[in-house]
Structure formats: structure tokens, C-alpha cells
Write a protein that holds these residues in place. Structure first.
Motif, PDB file in Angstrom:
ATOM      1  N   LEU A 198       0.827  -1.213   0.000  1.00 32.60           N
ATOM      2  CA  LEU A 198       0.000   0.000   0.000  1.00 32.60           C
ATOM      3  C   LEU A 198       0.860   1.261   0.000  1.00 32.60           C
ATOM      4  CD1 LEU A 198      -2.843  -0.948   2.510  1.00 32.60           C
ATOM      5  CD2 LEU A 198      -3.102  -0.433   0.078  1.00 32.60           C
ATOM      6  N   LEU A 199       1.957   1.223   0.729  1.00 29.90           N
ATOM      7  CA  LEU A 199       2.855   2.377   0.744  1.00 29.90           C
ATOM      8  C   LEU A 199       3.356   2.682  -0.663  1.00 29.90           C
ATOM      9  CD1 LEU A 199       4.956   1.641   3.973  1.00 29.90           C
ATOM     10  CD2 LEU A 199       3.270   3.466   3.663  1.00 29.90           C
ATOM     11  N   LEU A 200       3.791   1.655  -1.364  1.00 28.47           N
ATOM     12  CA  LEU A 200       4.266   1.838  -2.739  1.00 28.47           C
ATOM     13  C   LEU A 200       3.130   2.256  -3.671  1.00 28.47           C
ATOM     14  CD1 LEU A 200       6.746  -1.170  -3.119  1.00 28.47           C
ATOM     15  CD2 LEU A 200       7.309   1.270  -2.987  1.00 28.47           C
ATOM     16  N   PHE A 201       1.959   1.668  -3.468  1.00 29.06           N
ATOM     17  CA  PHE A 201       0.802   2.005  -4.302  1.00 29.06           C
ATOM     18  C   PHE A 201       0.452   3.481  -4.174  1.00 29.06           C
ATOM     19  CE2 PHE A 201      -3.852   2.490  -4.606  1.00 29.06           C
ATOM     20  CZ  PHE A 201      -4.048   2.075  -5.917  1.00 29.06           C
ATOM     21  N   HIS A 202       0.433   3.979  -2.938  1.00 29.25           N
ATOM     22  CA  HIS A 202       0.039   5.369  -2.725  1.00 29.25           C
ATOM     23  C   HIS A 202       1.117   6.367  -3.137  1.00 29.25           C
ATOM     24  CE1 HIS A 202      -3.835   4.646  -0.946  1.00 29.25           C
ATOM     25  NE2 HIS A 202      -3.338   3.835  -0.037  1.00 29.25           N
ATOM     26  N   TRP A 203       2.363   5.913  -3.272  1.00 26.95           N
ATOM     27  CA  TRP A 203       3.436   6.792  -3.742  1.00 26.95           C
ATOM     28  C   TRP A 203       3.745   6.573  -5.228  1.00 26.95           C
ATOM     29  CZ3 TRP A 203       5.719  10.904  -1.488  1.00 26.95           C
ATOM     30  CH2 TRP A 203       5.596  11.052  -0.095  1.00 26.95           C
ATOM     31  N   ASP A 204       2.959   5.738  -5.888  1.00 25.04           N
ATOM     32  CA  ASP A 204       3.207   5.385  -7.291  1.00 25.04           C
ATOM     33  C   ASP A 204       2.900   6.564  -8.213  1.00 25.04           C
ATOM     34  OD1 ASP A 204       3.474   4.233  -9.757  1.00 25.04           O
ATOM     35  OD2 ASP A 204       1.883   2.746  -9.488  1.00 25.04           O
ATOM     36  N   LYS A 205       3.923   7.067  -8.897  1.00 26.37           N
ATOM     37  CA  LYS A 205       3.718   8.239  -9.749  1.00 26.37           C
ATOM     38  C   LYS A 205       3.021   7.914 -11.064  1.00 26.37           C
ATOM     39  CE  LYS A 205       8.540   8.044 -11.317  1.00 26.37           C
ATOM     40  NZ  LYS A 205       9.797   8.821 -11.345  1.00 26.37           N
ATOM     41  N   SER A 206       2.787   6.636 -11.341  1.00 24.25           N
ATOM     42  CA  SER A 206       2.036   6.292 -12.551  1.00 24.25           C
ATOM     43  C   SER A 206       0.541   6.518 -12.355  1.00 24.25           C
ATOM     44  CB  SER A 206       2.283   4.831 -12.944  1.00 24.25           C
ATOM     45  OG  SER A 206       1.703   3.943 -12.010  1.00 24.25           O
ATOM     46  N   ARG A 207       0.141   6.761 -11.109  1.00 30.20           N
ATOM     47  CA  ARG A 207      -1.265   7.023 -10.795  1.00 30.20           C
ATOM     48  C   ARG A 207      -1.452   8.519 -10.532  1.00 30.20           C
ATOM     49  NH1 ARG A 207      -2.031   5.508  -6.059  1.00 30.20           N
ATOM     50  NH2 ARG A 207      -4.307   5.535  -6.171  1.00 30.20           N
TER      51      ARG A 207
END
Length: 378
Positions: A198-207
């Protein structure tokens, strides 16, 4: 840069140099510094936005990626151990836990955004409550009842430590003959893996809707950080808040050096007591501050104060030396509390100096205020 703007900067630079060579006597060093300071200010290009981008791309995302990788290795090791609980596999899973926990300590200071509890409801890295010790009685009750590892002080890396290290570190943990215990450990680590994902998901710049853009676009339409100063304040706030945690909770509380515990020592409140990793954790916490400096914070601060930056670097090194001294002399934090009170107090004082330096001089040099971020995570 447009040709006209470049020409303007060159002419301005030349004007100040002319003043420097023709209008200042050789013995007026303060006036020289002022003139060169004007040149530096005019040509300055490393902005707050640059800092936030560098901290995000060069520090936060790589640290969370590394943590996620370590958790994956821990998950594999735990599965292997619970399938075949022998001494070799126990040591492998314990080592994997140590690597995971130390990786977390390097980014533990960044307690905001996706890492902040209200943002994610549960934080499966630090046993939800951001405090310790965990509750072994509640953990054992959940294991007996074959319940999921969710709730106050019964989950997270701290609970995984309890399960893996509470028995003799050199022998197989016979308690894992219990199927419920194996199930609890594997579910627990799966929850931690979900959290790092989740940490990586929320920091994912592709989103486009990720927290990455909310933070790096501070002052450019960000809902969480309406001004660039809000993003900068977030960083400095987190440094101060985490210094408070280290001083008050991690060191003073178990050492009897906190005003509220009236000198009563309680080594059961030492962090990571079963793996005896608390001093190593403090070293990684300091490394986290140093890493923040290296990716841009030192540079940003230096442009605003030439004197505060080297003092901050020096205090981090001095504090690190103090922790290493305690570790070398006493081995574990518990031993240091029981037999080396004066050295513990000296170590605590260095952390206090670091806290004062950040909360006063650093924040003053940056024109900030403690506790006013739009998303301060306090």
C-alpha cells in the motif's frame, strides 16, 4: 532557460562582481560575503519543489521499495520455517526479520501521508499504536482462539519479533509445533506485506491520484499542501516529531529519565527487546536523517544558512557516536539501562541537542513553524 533571462543573469552577475572588485576593500570580509550572498540568492535554482521531488524520488520511494523487498524475503523465510521448523530455518527467518526491521527504521521518521494511521486505518509496521511494548497476553489469546492478528498491540513487526525471538535465540522455537501459531505468524507477515504494498501504491507516480503528486506538487494545486512551504514544513515537522519519539519514548521512558516516570526504570519498555535490536534501531533512525540530508535537505538548508548545515551534520555524527559507545560498552540497551545509567543519559542528551537544533535553528533558517503543516501527521 530563455536567452534573454540568461543574458540578464550574466549581466547581473557581472555587475555584482564589479562591485566586489572595485568597491570593497580587501579587509572588509563581511561586505564581500554580503555581495557574494546576493549573487548566490539571485542565481539560486534549488527550490522547495526541487527538494520535495528529490526526497520523494531519491529517498522515500527507494526506501519503501527496499522495505517491500525485505518483507517479501521475510514472508518466504517464514513460510519455509513454518513448513519445516528446524534450527537452520529459524535462523534464516530471524535474520530476515532483522533486515526488515532495520530497513523500516531508516524511513520510520517519515510518518505522514500513506504511512500515517488515519490514512490507512491500520499500520501493520509499528503495531498500530505507534507505541510499545506489544501485548503478549492478547497475542497468545488470539493464537489460542485462532483469530486474525488485527488490533491494538497484537500485530506488526514488533509482534513478529515476539513470535520469532522470545525463546532461546540459538535453538528451535518449540512453540511453533502449534498450528495456530504458524498460522498467526504467516497471516501477520502477510498483513505487513499488504502494508508495504500500500505504501508503494500510494506513492506510485504512474497514478495521477496518488500521494506522490499531492506531495511533489505542493503549491501547485495540491489538496494536502496548498503551498510549497507546507511540503517543507511536513519534512521538518516529521524530523522534530520523530526526535520527540526517540527522546521521550524510545530512550527516556524505559531508562527512567522521563519526568513523568520519576526515575523508575522499566526495561520491559525497551523497543525490540527480544531481538535486542534497539540500539541498532537508533543507529538506523539516525541514518535515516542523514540520508534525508544527502538527497537534498543539506543542500537546501545550506543555501539559506551556511552555518546551520555543518552543525546539523556534526550533531548527527556526534549522536551516532554516543549510541555506538553505549552499544560497544553494554551490548544491549537493557544492560546499559541497568548498569550504565550515566552513559545512557549522555546518549539521551545528544538526541536532545539534535532535537533542539532541528526545532530551533534549522526551522528558523527555513522560515518554518512546528506543527502547522496541512498534513503534519502528529
Amino acid at each position: 532557460m530563455k536567452p534573454f533571462n540568461l543574458l540578464l543573469k550574466i549581466l547581473t552577475f557581472g555587475f555584482y562582481i564589479l562591485l566586489y572588485n572595485c568597491g570593497v576593500n580587501s579587509d572588509k570580509t563581511s561586505e564581500r560575503a554580503q555581495i557574494l550572498g546576493l549573487v548566490d540568492t539571485y542565481l539560486r535554482t534549488y527550490s522547495t519543489s526541487s527538494l520535495l521531488s528529490d526526497v520523494t524520488n531519491k529517498l522515500i520511494i527507494p526506501k519503501y521499495t527496499n522495505l517491500d523487498t525485505k518483507v517479501s524475503a521475510l514472508q518466504t523465510a517464514a513460510t519455509t520455517y513454518t513448513t519445516n521448523p528446524d534450527v537452520t530455518n529459524l535462523n534464516l527467518v530471524r535474520n530476515a526479520w532483522i533486515e526488515t526491521d532495520l530497513a523500516y527504521r531508516e524511513i520510520e521518521w517519515a510518518y505522514f501521508g500513506p504511512a500515517y494511521i488515519p490514512y490507512n486505518v491500520y499500520l501493520f509496521l509499528d503495531s498500530f499504536s505507534k507505541s510499545f511494548p506489544i501485548d503478549p497476553t492478547a497475542i497468545e489469546s488470539k493464537i489460542t482462539s485462532n483469530l486474525a492478528p488485527n488490533g491494538l498491540r497484537v500485530d506488526g513487526l514488533d509482534t513478529a519479533e515476539y513470535l520469532l525471538f522470545k525463546d532461546n535465540i540459538t535453538t528451535t522455537n518449540t512453540a511453533f509445533a502449534d498450528t495456530n501459531r504458524k498460522t498467526y505468524l504467516n497471516k501477520l507477515i502477510q498483513d505487513i506485506k499488504t502494508q508495504t504494498g500500500l505504501l508503494l501504491f500510494h506513492w506510485d507516480k504512474s497514478r495521477s491520484s496518488s500521494f506522490y503528486y499531492s506531495f511533489t506538487n505542493a503549491g501547485k494545486g495540491s489538496r494536502d499542501y496548498p503551498n510549497t512551504k507546507d511540503g517543507l514544513t511536513e519534512l521538518t515537522n516529521q524530523m522534530v516529531f520523530f526526535c520527540n519519539t526517540i527522546v521521550d519514548i524510545k530512550i527516556a521512558e524505559p531508562s527512567g529519565l522521563r519526568a513523568t516516570n520519576l526515575g523508575v526504570k522499566d526495561i520491559t519498555k525497551v523497543e525490540t527487546p527480544y531481538a535486542n535490536l534497539s540500539l541498532d534501531s537508533l543507529l538506523r533512525n539516525l541514518q535515516g536523517f542523514s540520508d534525508l540530508g544527502d538527497v537534498g535537505f543539506y543542500k537546501f538548508l545550506s543555501l539559506r544558512s551556511e552555518t546551520v548545515t555543518p552543525r546539523l551534520q556534526s550533531q548527527i555524527k556526534t549522536t551516532t557516536t554516543a549510541v555506538n559507545l553505549v552499544k560497544t560498552k553494554y551490548g544491549t540497551f537493557q544492560n546499559a539501562i541497568l548498569t550504565g545509567g550515566s552513559d545512557v543519559e549522555l546518549m539521551l542528551n545528544e538526541f536532545k541537542k539534535l532535537r533542539v537544533l532541528i526545532s530551533t535553528e534549522v526551522i528558523s533558517a527555513l522560515g518554518g513553524t512546528i506543527g502547522v503543516s496541512s498534513n503534519d501527521g502528529d
